[in-house]
Every structure is written in C-alpha cells, then in structure tokens.
Design an enzyme around this catalytic site. Sequence first.
Site, short mmCIF file in Angstrom:
data_model
loop_
_atom_site.label_atom_id
_atom_site.label_comp_id
_atom_site.label_asym_id
_atom_site.label_seq_id
_atom_site.Cartn_x
_atom_site.Cartn_y
_atom_site.Cartn_z
N CYS A 323 0.90 -1.08 0.01
CA CYS A 323 -0.08 0.01 -0.02
C CYS A 323 0.79 1.31 0.01
O CYS A 323 0.45 2.32 -0.40
CB CYS A 323 -0.87 -0.03 1.26
SG CYS A 323 -0.17 -0.14 2.83
N VAL A 324 2.00 1.26 0.48
CA VAL A 324 3.05 2.41 0.60
C VAL A 324 4.21 1.95 -0.17
O VAL A 324 5.37 2.87 -0.04
CB VAL A 324 3.21 2.85 2.05
CG1 VAL A 324 1.86 3.29 2.59
CG2 VAL A 324 3.68 1.77 2.85
#
Length: 355
Positions: A323-324
């Site tokens: 997600c990051v």
Amino acid sequence: MFKYRMKITFVDQYGMQEAGIDGGGVFKEFLTSLVREAFDPNMGLFTTTAQHNIYPNPESMQADSEARQLVLDKYKFLGAVIGKALYEGVLVDAPFAQFFLGCCVGQLPEFNDLPTLDEDLYNGLVALKNYVVTQPGDEDEIYKVFGLDFTLTVRLRDGQRKTVLLVPQGDQIKVTAQNRLQYLDLIAQYKLDKQIAAPVRAFVAGLHTVIPETWMRLLFASPLELSRLLCGDSGAIDVRDWQRNTMYEGAFHAQGRMHPMVREFWDIVETELTEPQRQRLCRFATSCERPPLLGFAELNPRFCISGNNADDADSRLPSASTCVNLLKLPVYSSRQIMRDKLVTAIESNAGFDLS
C-alpha cells in the site's frame, strides 16, 4: 461516486480492523487486490488468449434475463473500477487483450486485430485469403480444399457446441474465391465483436462513468497507450532507474544506498535475478510487476526500503507493505542469505501486510 475520494479499512477474518490509516496507500492496496481477484479468469467473467491476455468471457452470459442483467452489472462495475484506477493513477495487474482495449478507446475491431485474440485462427484465415486457385474455372476449389461454409462452431457454458450462422442460411453457402473476403470479415466481426458485444458495452459504460468517452478518445490514440498507462511499462525493468528513485528508512536511513547491505541488494537484483524474478520483486513490493510509464520516479508513494537490525534477522524473510510501496529488508549476515531469503519471499506470492 467513483470520482470521489475513497477511504478503505481492511477487516480480518475475526472482524477486527487492520492497523493503519488510509492516506491513499490502503485504497491502492484495495483497488489492486480487487482487480487481481475480479479479473482472474477462474472467476468466470474474463478469459485469456494464448498470449495470457484477458478479455470478457463469451461464456459468461446467462440465458435467464435476470441472471444476465446481474452479470452485465458486474461488467459495468468493473469498468468503473478500471476507470478509477486510471483516474487515480494506480497501476493494476490486468493485461487486457489489445482488441478489447481498442473498444475502450472507441476503436472498432477489424480483421487485423484477430491475432490479439487467436493467432492460430488468424493464420488459418490468412492461408485461406492467400490461397492461389489452381483451376480458375472450378468455383468450388477452395471449398474442396478447406471445406468451409458461412458458419462458425462455438462452445456454450455447459460444454455443448453450437453452430452459428454468419449470414442467413450460411450453412448452405460455400466459401469460394469470390466470397472468401466476406467470410474473413464475418469471422473477425463475430469473434471480436458480436460474441462479447453485451459485456463490452457494459464494461465501457462503467468506464465512461469515471472518464467520459470524449476524454478517452482525446487521451489515448491507441490501445497500447492505454495499456501502458493502466498497467505500466511492459519493457525490461530499469534497475538503475529503480535504484535512483528509492528512499531508505530504518537501519538503512543514515547511509542510504551506500549501506553495504543495500549495495549487495541492488547488485543481486541487477546481476543475479532473472527478468521474471525482478518483475515478481516489483509486484511483491508495489503490487504491480511493471513500473509506471515514465519510470519509478512516478511511483506514488516513492519506493522505499526499510532495514531491520533484529537479532534473528537471518531467520526472517523480507516482507512488504504494497500500500505504501515499502520493502522491509532484514539486515542479513551475508549476501548469500539475503539472496536466498529474497528469492523465497518473492516466489511465495505473499499478500497484504501492514506492519
């Protein structure tokens, strides 16, 4: 609805919310996970070509009108999902067939698009087109050689086969030297358009709820441009570009790319991993096996490697928070251990992790 900002919270199998605040990264993980699941050919809505590209499954349409509408609603929803990915600049792992992407940018499929669906069929039809008649006076020579009429046999959902008439009374019309070009066009029209017309219309309608048709026509001159923006650059991964556009945290923060373990890591990626393994590493850490169209500088958030100096580092595998775009790399005691653990991790198809 799809144009508004969405915030996602993951819930585990026990009904507990996953840790983490959605600043955009968790939504990206949700979107890429949704695409990976929904466009999986095993789900039945999409099927694959011989080149492993996906397009709407002709067998997905139900005879019952209510069930048919439900399937079309799913296609419309997935079209909106792809529109949202384009709108937000999120790369997805959805290798669409080129003829299908052409429909998304307003291009009508034609005979020359057939190889992107079925190359063997295309080659067979080209052989028919180029066949040189040896007996000009024999109108049935092509029929005697190829044995074709104006019909096509297709497979139904229950495994049964059905004969489709390409023209009225097509089973009584032989393919000859005079009408073979018409036959080629009708085959291509049916395979590329008619058999999937309803799913394609529904999918494109969903796409246009996020990105209007006029925008699609203005932004994308060809299906290839749409594919590259949606799925990233299909060329070989530029490791040097990847390295230039990487940040470092944890045990690697102070020295950055000059940290001995970081230098070993990039050397392994560049010289010891195969191209498919580099793609799997990219997917492991970012959820997509391809970099953005303009390189890793366009990745948002920027790719980051975080070092972990734990005492039991040699027993741990690398992990990732896709997600990051974060790769969590234990500080191993040797290059060989790091290589072995890295390969094991990227081959394991690990899923969502936010630690």
